[in-house]
Write a protein that holds these residues in place. Structure first.
Motif, mmCIF file in Angstrom:
data_model
loop_
_atom_site.group_PDB
_atom_site.id
_atom_site.type_symbol
_atom_site.label_atom_id
_atom_site.label_comp_id
_atom_site.label_asym_id
_atom_site.label_seq_id
_atom_site.Cartn_x
_atom_site.Cartn_y
_atom_site.Cartn_z
ATOM 1 N N ILE A 593 -1.056 2.428 -13.914
ATOM 2 C CA ILE A 593 -0.453 2.649 -12.591
ATOM 3 C C ILE A 593 -0.002 1.296 -12.064
ATOM 4 O O ILE A 593 -0.765 0.314 -12.075
ATOM 5 C CB ILE A 593 -1.440 3.305 -11.613
ATOM 6 C CG1 ILE A 593 -1.733 4.743 -12.046
ATOM 7 C CG2 ILE A 593 -0.891 3.286 -10.194
ATOM 8 C CD1 ILE A 593 -2.608 5.506 -11.076
ATOM 9 N N ASP A 594 1.246 1.242 -11.635
ATOM 10 C CA ASP A 594 1.805 0.010 -11.087
ATOM 11 C C ASP A 594 2.229 0.245 -9.645
ATOM 12 O O ASP A 594 2.854 1.263 -9.332
ATOM 13 C CB ASP A 594 3.022 -0.435 -11.905
ATOM 14 C CG ASP A 594 2.651 -0.829 -13.327
ATOM 15 O OD1 ASP A 594 1.736 -1.658 -13.471
ATOM 16 O OD2 ASP A 594 3.256 -0.298 -14.273
ATOM 17 N N PHE A 595 1.883 -0.704 -8.779
ATOM 18 C CA PHE A 595 2.338 -0.693 -7.390
ATOM 19 C C PHE A 595 3.356 -1.823 -7.204
ATOM 20 O O PHE A 595 3.148 -2.950 -7.656
ATOM 21 C CB PHE A 595 1.185 -0.952 -6.421
ATOM 22 C CG PHE A 595 0.177 0.168 -6.319
ATOM 23 C CD1 PHE A 595 0.447 1.434 -6.818
ATOM 24 C CD2 PHE A 595 -1.050 -0.050 -5.704
ATOM 25 C CE1 PHE A 595 -0.481 2.457 -6.713
ATOM 26 C CE2 PHE A 595 -1.990 0.961 -5.592
ATOM 27 C CZ PHE A 595 -1.707 2.221 -6.102
ATOM 28 N N ILE A 596 4.449 -1.513 -6.531
ATOM 29 C CA ILE A 596 5.337 -2.537 -5.969
ATOM 30 C C ILE A 596 5.491 -2.189 -4.502
ATOM 31 O O ILE A 596 5.876 -1.056 -4.171
ATOM 32 C CB ILE A 596 6.724 -2.559 -6.653
ATOM 33 C CG1 ILE A 596 6.595 -2.799 -8.147
ATOM 34 C CG2 ILE A 596 7.606 -3.642 -6.028
ATOM 35 C CD1 ILE A 596 7.931 -2.771 -8.887
ATOM 36 N N TYR A 597 5.163 -3.138 -3.621
ATOM 37 C CA TYR A 597 5.270 -2.808 -2.200
ATOM 38 C C TYR A 597 5.787 -3.991 -1.391
ATOM 39 O O TYR A 597 5.643 -5.147 -1.777
ATOM 40 C CB TYR A 597 3.931 -2.316 -1.647
ATOM 41 C CG TYR A 597 2.799 -3.316 -1.636
ATOM 42 C CD1 TYR A 597 2.589 -4.155 -0.540
ATOM 43 C CD2 TYR A 597 1.908 -3.403 -2.708
ATOM 44 C CE1 TYR A 597 1.533 -5.044 -0.518
ATOM 45 C CE2 TYR A 597 0.860 -4.300 -2.698
ATOM 46 C CZ TYR A 597 0.670 -5.124 -1.593
ATOM 47 O OH TYR A 597 -0.372 -6.021 -1.576
ATOM 48 N N ARG A 598 6.418 -3.648 -0.299
ATOM 49 C CA ARG A 598 6.862 -4.641 0.697
ATOM 50 C C ARG A 598 5.961 -4.493 1.909
ATOM 51 O O ARG A 598 5.753 -3.387 2.403
ATOM 52 C CB ARG A 598 8.329 -4.410 1.084
ATOM 53 C CG ARG A 598 8.807 -5.324 2.201
ATOM 54 C CD ARG A 598 10.262 -5.053 2.568
ATOM 55 N NE ARG A 598 11.181 -5.780 1.691
ATOM 56 C CZ ARG A 598 12.106 -5.205 0.936
ATOM 57 N NH1 ARG A 598 12.237 -3.884 0.934
ATOM 58 N NH2 ARG A 598 12.911 -5.934 0.179
ATOM 59 N N ASN A 599 5.417 -5.621 2.378
ATOM 60 C CA ASN A 599 4.529 -5.531 3.530
ATOM 61 C C ASN A 599 5.258 -5.891 4.825
ATOM 62 O O ASN A 599 6.460 -6.179 4.831
ATOM 63 C CB ASN A 599 3.258 -6.372 3.326
ATOM 64 C CG ASN A 599 3.562 -7.854 3.158
ATOM 65 O OD1 ASN A 599 4.545 -8.381 3.670
ATOM 66 N ND2 ASN A 599 2.697 -8.548 2.420
ATOM 67 N N LEU A 600 4.511 -5.886 5.910
ATOM 68 C CA LEU A 600 5.097 -6.094 7.235
ATOM 69 C C LEU A 600 5.720 -7.477 7.372
ATOM 70 O O LEU A 600 6.605 -7.687 8.204
ATOM 71 C CB LEU A 600 4.016 -5.894 8.308
ATOM 72 C CG LEU A 600 4.469 -5.697 9.746
ATOM 73 C CD1 LEU A 600 5.342 -4.464 9.877
ATOM 74 C CD2 LEU A 600 3.258 -5.576 10.671
#
Length: 846
Positions: A593-600
């Protein structure tokens, strides 16, 4: 002391004319248009003129039309015969004392992209509503200038700002807030050009000792030699303090995000200033001395050339010739950044070429620097590394200076918080974080070909993982020296090239991997582009006052490790126990499982989970990054790249992630139930807590009937029901008692202090360390400001050992953050609302 004010007026006026001419030389027609009209448009307020605001107070003291402005108005009046000069210039009073441009304008460093930073000095006594109208007019004029691709920043200034050490409003991209005071005034005085209004008094008085400036002015007023109504006076530079270096250094690091070459020069000047301490000679004072002593034949009065000369002398004295060579390159690149687009010969071009010859540069070096707009990733990363090294050496030298001289930073805590978080976001390298290469170095990093290569064998001469080559594959195969970028995981490598602009829709892709096909790679990139755009608005100050919450999340299932490829049989209908415990070997069909995220804060972060417990670890880590009461995520997208059971795996993982997020946000409540999941032949129990999920493996004796467990999660697959209640006698572990609102401000990487007042004049302190572990101190006494100063002092003197009362370890940008917990004590209900705000105090200068 006797002053020759008439001679001074002549000298200053000559310098202003000289600079005005240089500001217009070698620039675009659009720049010349805006530059020559901005003062007129501030002076006048008419519906037929740009920047009109109803009832805005206008008029500049002693305003005189230039020939250019008169011609502009004649053309305007010809088009509008009903408009008369008297309607535009019927002024019985004025709201503005003077208008002055500062910064790189008229210097060797001025380019077509240089901002027009303009101080609009307001008349004393303006009412708040009048200032508000003037601010609206300033905003309207800034928007008008943008039509011509000219960036204008109009700062409404009070003459007493620097005497009272008042911050000029909220810190923004262009407003330094409390980060600089006297250093900002030094920059203003050394570069100011009067566009309209009253002259600057400080430039006309060559006071022997700057500490006596205010008394000298008072004496001249008393003797009737000057009329204060005829001048604008921001005051002298005598209050310059070494306490400014830290805030100014932070400000230059922040400015280095968008203007790295200029910031390298400016932060080195701060280092040079500190080197001269306590007998620092500010450039503005030197300029005034040469001007009023009539040393005009042998002095350039160019603030950027003077900065370079100061830094050159400093680095030569220290025999730091490597940094000297690097700063010269920064100076050259800053001064020539628009040569490819405006190649007409002018005085700036001739002078910088002469400097390059004096430095003994080869034709190859000059040609390489001139090609900067076309640099690709290898050259850009090389330059970026040097820039970061230059900025950080100067920053650390300023920290060492502060430690040596026991200097306390005067920048207020809320501005420290904003600056350090912006700098942390841009520069701090962390595991899983995608480092965004500065777009100011090169305008186009796109590549026509990209090849992704997976190395799996441990006996190879290169590290296991993924490599990206900026070329098509050749028959000779993979060769170590050619790689451009490496990552242990594919999703982070793809994210890096995507967000840095190497990967575009026109890029031809290739892949060499035993685990990932070209079609899977292309599908993943398409999904990434659909979920996370490259360009988004920058974070606001309010965003930066909050923790770096996840805003947009992409989840990739089985991208690089897909156990379903090995399946030879299939089951219909599929049950939950088959998804996470398949067949006789009870294999988990979620291999990665891979996460790519943009935070605040607009950081791009990645996480990778692989192995039989990947789903468990992914849910646990995700829950720790979602704080109770946080704003709901803007986007959540889950994609499955499995060969078999793609939809089923996508549905179940989507349901589990949604359940995890909703409970952590408080959208759904776990009540008195816990969730159970069977993974790789083992049963796991979830405890949903305020600070995240905790997991416990259940012994075989507690396993529920298999079909009961399956039925619960079968609803997740088919109906997207996000509740998995199973009764349990076990309670979650006991928790420390603290205001729950603190969780929504917890930010990894920072030491955070939360102050809460009690009714007996004591206060509580809640401390979150860099890993968000909490310590609580009740009923503390004394002054909170004193505690903050103590903590800041400890930080300034901290080293890597953490041997201090708070265990502080000084890193690049982990400056302590301070907040105030505010309870509404007049609330009549049982649960009064609690607010957390940045700690504010008035800066004190000595």
């Amino acid at each position: 002391m006797k002053y020759d004010l008439e001679f001074a007026r002549k000298q200053v006026a000559d310098l202003e004319r000289f600079r005005f001419f240089r500001a217009l030389s070698g620039t675009t027609d659009e720049f010349r248009y805006v530059f020559q009209l901005i003062a007129l448009l501030l002076h006048a307020n008419h519906p037929n003129l740009p920047g009109f605001v109803v009832n805005a107070p206008t008029g500049i003291a002693d305003f005189k039309l230039t020939d250019y402005q008169r011609h502009y108005l004649h053309e305007l009046l010809a088009q509008s015969p009903d408009v008369q000069f008297s309607q535009i210039f019927d002024r019985t009073s004025h709201a503005i004392d003077g208008v002055y441009v500062m910064g790189s304008i008229a210097s060797i460093a001025q380019t077509s992209s240089s901002d027009l930073d303009i101080w609009v000095c307001l008349r004393n006594g303006l009412k708040a509503r009048e200032r508000k109208k003037l601010q609206q007019k300033a905003t309207a004029l800034q928007n008008w200038a943008k039509q011509f691709e000219v960036d204008v920043n109009l700062f409404l200034m009070d003459q007493n700002r620097f005497r009272n050490f008042q911050s000029s409003g909220v810190m923004t991209e262009e407003n330094c807030g409390s980060a600089q005071y006297m250093l900002l005034l030094d920059e203003f005085y050394r570069s100011a050009i009067r566009l309209a209004g009253k002259p600057l008094l400080w430039l006309h008085l060559l006071v022997e000792d700057e500490k006596n400036y205010e008394s000298e002015v008072e004496d001249l007023i008393c003797r009737g030699e000057i009329d204060p109504q005829e001048w604008v006076d921001f005051g002298g530079l005598s209050k310059f303090s070494a306490n400014e270096y830290f805030g100014a250094g932070l400000w230059q690091l922040y400015k280095g995000i968008d203007a790295p070459y200029k910031s390298v020069i400016k932060i080195l000047l701060l280092e040079e200033y500190s080197w001269e301490y306590p007998n620092t000679r500010l450039i503005a004072s030197d300029f005034k001395f040469h001007l009023l002593m009539d040393h005009t034949e042998d002095h350039h009065f160019d603030p950027y050339l003077e900065m370079l000369e100061r830094v050159t002398n400093y680095l030569t004295y220290r025999k730091d010739f490597k940094r000297l060579e690097d700063v010269r390159r920064c100076f050259y690149l800053k001064s020539t950044e628009d040569w490819w687009y405006h190649s007409e010969s002018n005085w700036r071009m001739e002078l910088i070429n002469r400097l390059a010859q004096d430095w003994g540069w080869s034709k190859e070096t000059i040609q390489d620097l001139n090609l900067r707009p076309f640099w690709k990733i290898k050259r850009v990363k090389q330059s970026y590394g040097k820039l970061m090294q230059m900025l950080m050496i100067s920053y650390r030298n300023l920290i060492d200076f502060a430690r040596k001289h026991h200097v306390d930073a005067n920048i207020v805590p809320q501005d420290i918080s904003i600056l350090t978080r912006k700098i942390y976001t841009a520069f701090e390298e962390l595991p899983g974080k995608v480092l965004l290469i500065n777009p100011q170095i090169s305008t186009d990093l796109s590549e026509p070909y990209l090849t992704f290569v997976e190395v799996t064998a441990t006996d190879r001469p290169v590290k296991k993982g993924w490599y990206m080559l900026n070329q098509a594959p050749e028959i000779s195969g993979f060769s170590h020296p050619r790689y451009t970028e490496y990552s242990a995981t594919l999703h982070k490598l793809v994210a890096s090239v995507y967000f840095n602009g190497l990967l575009t829709p026109n890029t031809q892709l290739y892949i060499q991997s035993p685990n990932v096909s070209l079609s899977t790679l292309q599908e993943f990139i398409t999904n990434l582009a659909e979920t996370l755009p490259v360009r988004v608005p920058p974070p606001t100050n309010d965003d930066l006052h909050h923790p770096c919450e996840i805003r947009q999340l992409m989840v990739a299932i089985n991208l690089s490790c897909d156990p379903t490829k090995q399946l030879t049989d299939s089951k219909t209908p599929i049950q939950q126990s088959d998804l996470f415990s398949f067949g006789t070997e009870q294999q988990n069909l979620v291999g990665s499982i891979d996460f790519i995220y943009r935070n605040l804060w607009n950081e791009i972060r990645t996480l990778h989970f692989e192995g039989p417990n990947a789903i468990l670890m992914a849910l646990k880590v995700l829950s720790n990054k979602i704080h109770h009461g946080s704003t709901a995520l803007a986007d959540i997208a889950v994609y499955s790249y499995s060969r078999h059971y793609r939809r089923s795996l996508g549905n179940i993982v989507t349901a589990l992630i949604k359940k995890c997020i909703d409970i952590q946000l408080g959208i759904n409540q776990p009540s008195n139930t816990q969730s159970m999941l069977r993974v790789a032949g083992k049963n796991w129990q979830f405890f949903f807590e305020e600070r995240g999920i905790s997991l416990q493996e259940l012994p075989e004796s507690q396993v529920l009937p298999e079909n009961n467990l399956d039925e619960e999660l079968q609803a997740e697959i088919n109906e997207n029901d996000n509740v998995l209640p199973v009764q349990s006698e076990q309670n979650p572990p006991e928790k420390l008692q603290y205001p729950a609102e603190i969780d929504s401000f917890a930010s990894e990487g920072f030491l955070q202090f939360f102050f809460e007042d009690n009714n007996d004049d004591t206060f509580n302190v809640y401390i979150l360390d860099e890993k968000n572990h909490i310590e609580i101190y009740h009923r503390c006494d004394g002054e909170k400001e004193q505690k903050i100063n103590e903590i800041n002092h400890i930080y300034t003197n901290a080293d890597s050992s953490g041997n201090n009362p708070y265990g502080i370890i000084q890193r690049n940008f982990n400056y302590p953050q301070f907040y105030r917990i505010i309870h509404n004590r007049y609330y009549e209900g049982s649960n009064p609302p609690v607010h957390i705000v940045p700690f504010q105090r008035q800066a004190k200068y000595t």
